[in-house]
Design a protein around this motif. Structure first.
Motif, PDB file in Angstrom:
ATOM      1  N   ASP A  32       0.613  -0.814   0.146  1.00 44.47           N
ATOM      2  CA  ASP A  32      -0.230  -0.097  -0.093  1.00 44.47           C
ATOM      3  C   ASP A  32       1.013   0.888   0.123  1.00 44.47           C
ATOM      4  O   ASP A  32       0.891   1.708  -0.950  1.00 44.47           O
ATOM      5  N   LYS A  40       1.193   3.715  -3.195  1.00 37.54           N
ATOM      6  CA  LYS A  40       0.741   5.339  -2.652  1.00 37.54           C
ATOM      7  C   LYS A  40       1.431   5.925  -3.060  1.00 37.54           C
ATOM      8  O   LYS A  40       0.945   7.577  -3.617  1.00 37.54           O
ATOM      9  N   PHE A  62      -3.201  -5.553  -1.640  1.00 36.41           N
ATOM     10  CA  PHE A  62      -3.584  -3.937  -1.576  1.00 36.41           C
ATOM     11  C   PHE A  62      -4.910  -4.119  -0.825  1.00 36.41           C
ATOM     12  O   PHE A  62      -5.796  -4.826  -0.861  1.00 36.41           O
ATOM     13  N   GLN A  99      -8.863   0.355  -0.089  1.00 38.66           N
ATOM     14  CA  GLN A  99      -8.930   2.315  -0.442  1.00 38.66           C
ATOM     15  C   GLN A  99      -7.740   2.069  -2.029  1.00 38.66           C
ATOM     16  O   GLN A  99      -7.862   3.448  -2.385  1.00 38.66           O
ATOM     17  N   ILE A 100      -6.734   2.235  -1.426  1.00 39.30           N
ATOM     18  CA  ILE A 100      -5.463   2.018  -2.210  1.00 39.30           C
ATOM     19  C   ILE A 100      -5.869   2.021  -3.271  1.00 39.30           C
ATOM     20  O   ILE A 100      -5.256   2.331  -4.350  1.00 39.30           O
ATOM     21  N   ASP A 122      -8.035   4.227  -5.635  1.00 40.53           N
ATOM     22  CA  ASP A 122      -7.099   5.363  -5.359  1.00 40.53           C
ATOM     23  C   ASP A 122      -6.150   5.598  -6.309  1.00 40.53           C
ATOM     24  O   ASP A 122      -6.165   6.299  -7.529  1.00 40.53           O
ATOM     25  N   THR A 123      -6.012   3.900  -6.375  1.00 38.69           N
ATOM     26  CA  THR A 123      -4.355   3.996  -8.050  1.00 38.69           C
ATOM     27  C   THR A 123      -5.551   4.416  -9.038  1.00 38.69           C
ATOM     28  O   THR A 123      -5.536   4.346 -10.394  1.00 38.69           O
TER      29      THR A 123
END
Length: 243
Positions: free
Chosen positions: A51, A55, A81, A84-85, A88-89
């Motif tokens: 993660d 990020k 992962f 959330q990651i 976001d990715t």
């Protein structure tokens, strides 16, 4: 556009830059852009989790070295992962804003960007995460922008990157539309076409938080609004409540 096939895993396939042409060649990826060094440097800086590395890497998506390192990170199935990651990715890769200029590596970066996007989306497909309909629609709608970026990049590369000034005598130098289309088609990167189609189909297959009943109601509303040119409010007045 040339793709060299190999029996090796996709992790061993790396991009090569030849002016406006983007090809893949199978070589040890530790020899390309020092990707292993990038990931090791992140660990030395305290980013020891998948993660944490992801990020940091999504902050540098305009840099091909970091973009490729991100692709390798997600291709390694031993890396886990968080939802959330993953979200976001996915959002970061669906942002077309950085592709607002054209340069020698534009085709290279665009194809690698889409390949990384595919890798992340495939990880989402097999992860315990369900996207909201709003997010899935947002990601899906960005595909048309990337398709337009692909079209314009092909056109600009064909015209030439050195032609920065508009000629006052373009009418004497301009080729016919048929000739332009033939040249652009000849130099078109069909890998990008395939990746865009693959992304579209994968997004179509993804679940979201909309139930099948909600989907039927939504599609019925849209169909009536389009076919009859009326609004749900009018339907309610006439006794047909679609709220």
């Amino acid at each position: 556009m040339e793709v060299q096939a190999s029996g090796s895993s996709s992790s061993n396939i790396i991009p090569e830059i030849h002016d406006s042409v983007f090809s893949y060649k199978t070589v040890p990826h530790e020899n390309f852009f020092n990707n292993s060094s990038i990931l090791l440097k992140l660990e030395e800086d305290g980013f020891t989790t998948s993660d944490g590395k992801a990020k940091e890497l999504i902050k540098e998506l305009t840099d091909i070295k970091y973009l490729y390192a991100l692709k390798l990170l997600f291709e390694n199935l031993q890396n886990d992962f968080s939802p959330q990651i993953l979200r976001d990715t996915l959002v970061a890769l669906a942002d077309p804003t950085p592709f607002d200029f054209y340069a020698k590596q534009s085709v290279t970066r665009l194809e690698l960007h889409l390949r990384t996007w595919v890798t992340v989306l495939e990880r989402i497909c097999f992860s315990p995460i369900v996207l909201s309909k709003e997010l899935r629609d947002k990601i899906y709608n960005s595909l048309s922008k990337f398709a337009e970026i692909h079209r314009k990049t092909t056109q600009v590369i064909e015209i030439g990157l050195n032609n920065n000034f508009r000629s006052k005598f373009n009418q004497f130098n301009k080729q016919s539309n048929d000739q332009d289309d033939q040249i652009i088609t000849k130099k078109r990167n069909y890998n990008i076409d395939f990746l865009l189609i693959h992304l579209r189909d994968t997004l179509h297959s993804l679940r979201d938080d909309e139930t099948w009943f909600q989907e039927i109601i939504r599609r019925t509303k849209n169909l009536l609004k389009t076919a009859l040119n009326i609004t749900p409010g009018i339907l309610t007045i006439t006794g047909v409540n679609l709220q």
